[in-house]
Motif scaffolding. Structure first.
Motif, PDB file in Angstrom:
ATOM      1  N   THR A 234     -10.870 -24.893  12.663  1.00 47.13           N
ATOM      2  CA  THR A 234      -9.507 -25.424  12.812  1.00 47.13           C
ATOM      3  C   THR A 234      -8.484 -24.306  12.863  1.00 47.13           C
ATOM      4  OG1 THR A 234     -10.123 -27.453  11.630  1.00 47.13           O
ATOM      5  CG2 THR A 234      -7.776 -26.957  11.801  1.00 47.13           C
ATOM      6  N   LEU A 235      -8.613 -23.336  11.970  1.00 51.14           N
ATOM      7  CA  LEU A 235      -7.637 -22.245  11.930  1.00 51.14           C
ATOM      8  C   LEU A 235      -7.703 -21.378  13.183  1.00 51.14           C
ATOM      9  CD1 LEU A 235      -7.591 -20.975   8.232  1.00 51.14           C
ATOM     10  CD2 LEU A 235      -6.003 -22.507   9.395  1.00 51.14           C
ATOM     11  N   VAL A 236      -8.897 -21.144  13.715  1.00 57.34           N
ATOM     12  CA  VAL A 236      -9.031 -20.348  14.933  1.00 57.34           C
ATOM     13  C   VAL A 236      -8.331 -21.043  16.106  1.00 57.34           C
ATOM     14  CG1 VAL A 236     -10.670 -19.474  16.637  1.00 57.34           C
ATOM     15  CG2 VAL A 236     -11.118 -19.138  14.213  1.00 57.34           C
ATOM     16  N   LYS A 237      -8.398 -22.365  16.131  1.00 56.24           N
ATOM     17  CA  LYS A 237      -7.690 -23.111  17.178  1.00 56.24           C
ATOM     18  C   LYS A 237      -6.178 -23.024  16.994  1.00 56.24           C
ATOM     19  CE  LYS A 237     -11.338 -26.558  17.903  1.00 56.24           C
ATOM     20  NZ  LYS A 237     -11.711 -27.991  17.722  1.00 56.24           N
ATOM     21  N   MET A 238      -5.740 -22.944  15.748  1.00 54.37           N
ATOM     22  CA  MET A 238      -4.306 -22.941  15.445  1.00 54.37           C
ATOM     23  C   MET A 238      -3.675 -21.574  15.637  1.00 54.37           C
ATOM     24  SD  MET A 238      -4.527 -25.302  12.005  1.00 54.37           S
ATOM     25  CE  MET A 238      -2.909 -24.896  11.395  1.00 54.37           C
ATOM     26  N   SER A 239      -4.431 -20.500  15.400  1.00 56.35           N
ATOM     27  CA  SER A 239      -3.837 -19.168  15.419  1.00 56.35           C
ATOM     28  C   SER A 239      -4.819 -18.150  15.975  1.00 56.35           C
ATOM     29  CB  SER A 239      -3.436 -18.745  13.994  1.00 56.35           C
ATOM     30  OG  SER A 239      -3.017 -17.394  13.968  1.00 56.35           O
ATOM     31  N   SER A 240      -4.296 -17.174  16.696  1.00 56.34           N
ATOM     32  CA  SER A 240      -5.130 -16.109  17.255  1.00 56.34           C
ATOM     33  C   SER A 240      -5.127 -14.863  16.368  1.00 56.34           C
ATOM     34  CB  SER A 240      -4.618 -15.733  18.655  1.00 56.34           C
ATOM     35  OG  SER A 240      -3.289 -15.222  18.577  1.00 56.34           O
ATOM     36  N   CYS A 241      -4.440 -14.916  15.250  1.00 56.78           N
ATOM     37  CA  CYS A 241      -4.320 -13.733  14.395  1.00 56.78           C
ATOM     38  C   CYS A 241      -5.432 -13.680  13.349  1.00 56.78           C
ATOM     39  CB  CYS A 241      -2.944 -13.697  13.754  1.00 56.78           C
ATOM     40  SG  CYS A 241      -1.658 -13.159  14.914  1.00 56.78           S
ATOM     41  N   GLU A 242      -5.252 -12.849  12.355  1.00 52.86           N
ATOM     42  CA  GLU A 242      -6.330 -12.570  11.410  1.00 52.86           C
ATOM     43  C   GLU A 242      -6.558 -13.714  10.419  1.00 52.86           C
ATOM     44  OE1 GLU A 242      -6.485  -8.655   9.683  1.00 52.86           O
ATOM     45  OE2 GLU A 242      -5.066  -7.892  11.163  1.00 52.86           O
ATOM     46  N   ILE A 243      -7.819 -13.960  10.122  1.00 55.09           N
ATOM     47  CA  ILE A 243      -8.197 -14.920   9.097  1.00 55.09           C
ATOM     48  C   ILE A 243      -9.041 -14.178   8.069  1.00 55.09           C
ATOM     49  CG2 ILE A 243      -9.405 -17.071   8.585  1.00 55.09           C
ATOM     50  CD1 ILE A 243      -8.884 -17.883  11.534  1.00 55.09           C
TER      51      ILE A 243
ATOM     52  N   TYR B 293     -15.327  -7.532  13.421  1.00 54.28           N
ATOM     53  CA  TYR B 293     -15.327  -7.972  14.818  1.00 54.28           C
ATOM     54  C   TYR B 293     -14.113  -8.824  15.191  1.00 54.28           C
ATOM     55  CZ  TYR B 293     -20.001  -6.203  15.763  1.00 54.28           C
ATOM     56  OH  TYR B 293     -21.093  -5.379  15.973  1.00 54.28           O
ATOM     57  N   TYR B 294     -13.700  -9.699  14.292  1.00 54.96           N
ATOM     58  CA  TYR B 294     -12.614 -10.618  14.639  1.00 54.96           C
ATOM     59  C   TYR B 294     -11.261 -10.083  14.185  1.00 54.96           C
ATOM     60  CZ  TYR B 294     -10.078 -15.006  15.338  1.00 54.96           C
ATOM     61  OH  TYR B 294      -9.177 -15.957  15.762  1.00 54.96           O
ATOM     62  N   ASN B 295     -11.136  -9.764  12.904  1.00 54.36           N
ATOM     63  CA  ASN B 295      -9.831  -9.383  12.366  1.00 54.36           C
ATOM     64  C   ASN B 295      -9.347  -8.022  12.846  1.00 54.36           C
ATOM     65  OD1 ASN B 295      -9.490 -11.746  10.943  1.00 54.36           O
ATOM     66  ND2 ASN B 295     -10.336 -10.936   9.044  1.00 54.36           N
ATOM     67  N   SER B 296     -10.270  -7.122  13.129  1.00 54.59           N
ATOM     68  CA  SER B 296      -9.869  -5.771  13.532  1.00 54.59           C
ATOM     69  C   SER B 296      -9.103  -5.758  14.834  1.00 54.59           C
ATOM     70  CB  SER B 296     -11.107  -4.877  13.669  1.00 54.59           C
ATOM     71  OG  SER B 296     -11.882  -5.289  14.794  1.00 54.59           O
TER      72      SER B 296
END
Length: 503
Positions: free
Chosen positions: A327-336, A392-395
């Motif tokens: 859900t959060l990945v769909k909502m935002s493209s920034c860091e989780i 991989y994702y947040n960097s």
């Protein structure tokens, strides 16, 4: 009778706001007081040597979850070499009992806010007055009467470190995993005086401000006034705030939308999107407001967002966690940021231990080992998931390439399989070079996921050439089309990671 204030920061670029508060409030003892900061990467015996070179009568040490074990070792060395040295501990790690690290060799422990308590104790010790209490219980400071610490940041600090500041203390919420929930009253500093201090820091060259307030946006007047301070600047800067996700009045939204790229970073504690789990941990949340506000920040501002999720909350299984992440990945493209639940002394999370079979480590950082929903193996896998997600994702290093891993929008499921495979190849989560990271991703996407090599290569080339001067690994050079892949401009020193997310 020299007094040394010291701590071990988690990184060199970090600085201790707490030590500077104490030093600023030492009154007549200020001339005898000196701050010495180290990092957890420094050798403990070398730290002890540098402290003892000052021939201290009193050594005050800030103890945190990241340096708890190192501080124990440091105390033991100091007491063996210079047994008459008086050691006073303070900080979150010793403010609540039970202590799970043995600090019996320390002479005194100050619990809670030590801004002026340290001075009062040191004055007694220096004057020879008898002090019966080894553990000094918490006293809430009057923030309007505190001497502020910001003039104690050196020019070297301003040049090389983040400058930590605060406009308020306390948190009105009762989240059971968080120490901030203990101080339920919000207290604000005098804004006029605070802004004057910020002006002086700015005049001296400070451009990287990290606010430690737990709920920066809860007070609309305070938040708007501080945002105005930064919006009035005509030079590049970086400001970090921790905000609550469901409280963004129009006036704050309007100001946030005026900040340029790379200037503003907002850390937003989501922790879970499962209403039942949120209720378990006494975390009231308006999920519709959260969705609305994150969508606003994502689409209508340049703010760089950190969204926090926690693995291991009482009652939450991996399916629920995976749904949160998707859900959060769909909502935002920034860091989780994906954290593992910790059981901190002083919090009320322990009330769930029996019902949900919560089992935690007794050594820092006191993270969960297993519970009724998650086995020890599940937790270990999710620790590695968290680390690889950050790599991989947040960097931002693989922003285009990671899109190829998100088949059928099943982000969690696909990345979970990827993280298991990486660990099979590396048997490690650290010291994996960028070239090795890229190579692993290329192999996985092309050989395990059977994706077209040219498609994968172009995405990875776009990612790797975002920062000027970066060399392509040999296996990608044959796919390189120069006219379509001009290197991007170099990002500002403190904002490289954020810049990758905005390309």
């Amino acid at each position: 009778m020299n007094i040394i204030l010291t701590t071990l920061n988690s990184r060199f670029t970090h600085s201790s706001l707490g030590l500077r508060y104490i030093c600023a409030n030492m009154q007549e003892l200020a001339k005898k007081t000196k701050i010495l900061e180290f990092s957890i990467n420094d050798a403990i015996q070398s730290i002890a040597e540098k402290i003892l070179d000052e021939t201290p009568f009193i050594v005050g040490i800030g103890v945190y979850i990241w340096n708890a074990g190192e501080v124990k070792e440091l105390i033991e060395i100091i007491k063996k070499v210079a047994p008459k040295t008086v050691i006073i501990l303070g900080g979150p790690e010793v403010s609540h009992e039970p202590f799970r690290v043995d600090y019996t060799k320390a002479d005194f422990i100050i619990q809670g806010e030590g801004d002026t308590a340290f001075y009062r104790l040191a004055k007694k010790i220096v004057s020879g007055e008898k002090t019966d209490e080894r553990i000094i219980k918490p006293v809430m400071e009057n923030l309007k009467k505190l001497a502020l610490p910001y003039r104690l940041y050196t020019d070297d600090d301003i040049k090389n470190r983040y400058i930590y500041v605060e406009a308020s203390r306390g948190c009105p919420f009762m989240c059971e995993f968080c120490l901030s929930s203990i101080d339920k009253k919000i207290r604000n500093f005098d804004l006029d005086i605070l802004i004057e201090e910020f002006e002086e820091l700015w005049r001296r060259g400070a451009r990287n401000f990290k606010f430690v307030d737990r709920t920066f946006n809860i007070n609309i007047h305070l938040a708007n006034r501080i945002l105005d301070f930064f919006l009035s600047r005509d030079e590049k800067f970086f400001a970090h705030f921790e905000v609550i996700p469901d409280h963004f009045p129009d006036s704050i939204k309007e100001k946030i939308s005026l900040f340029g790229p790379g200037a503003l970073q907002l850390e937003i504690g989501i922790q879970t999107l499962n209403g039942e789990i949120a209720d378990n941990i006494s975390r009231p949340m308006n999920f519709e407001k959260i969705k609305e506000n994150i969508e606003f920040l994502e689409k209508e501002t340049n703010a760089h967002i950190h969204l926090d999720l926690i693995v291991g909350l009482p009652g939450e299984d991996l399916k629920s966690f995976g749904k949160n992440l998707d859900t959060l990945v769909k909502m935002s493209s920034c860091e989780i940021q994906i954290g593992i639940l910790k059981k901190l002394s002083g919090t009320t999370i322990s009330r769930h231990d029996k019902i949900f079979e919560m089992v935690y480590s007794n050594t820092p950082p006191y993270d969960i080992l297993k519970n009724a929903q998650l086995s020890f193996k599940d937790i270990q896998n999710m620790k590695r998931f968290s680390r690889f997600w950050d790599i991989y994702y947040n960097s931002g290093n693989f922003k285009d390439s990671m899109q190829l891993l998100k088949t059928d929008d099943a982000v969690y499921e696909n990345f979970y399989d990827f993280s298991l495979w990486i660990y099979e190849q590396t048997s490690s989560t650290y010291k994996i070079s960028l070239d090795r990271q890229a190579s692993l991703l290329f192999i996985y996407l092309t050989e395990k996921k059977n994706l077209n090599k040219d498609t994968v290569a172009q995405a990875m080339i776009n990612d790797l050439l975002k920062i000027k001067g970066r060399m392509l690994p040999e296996y990608l050079r044959g796919f390189y089309k120069e006219e379509k892949n001009e290197p991007k401009e170099k990002a500002a020193a403190f904002n490289k990671r954020q810049a990758k997310h905005h390309h």
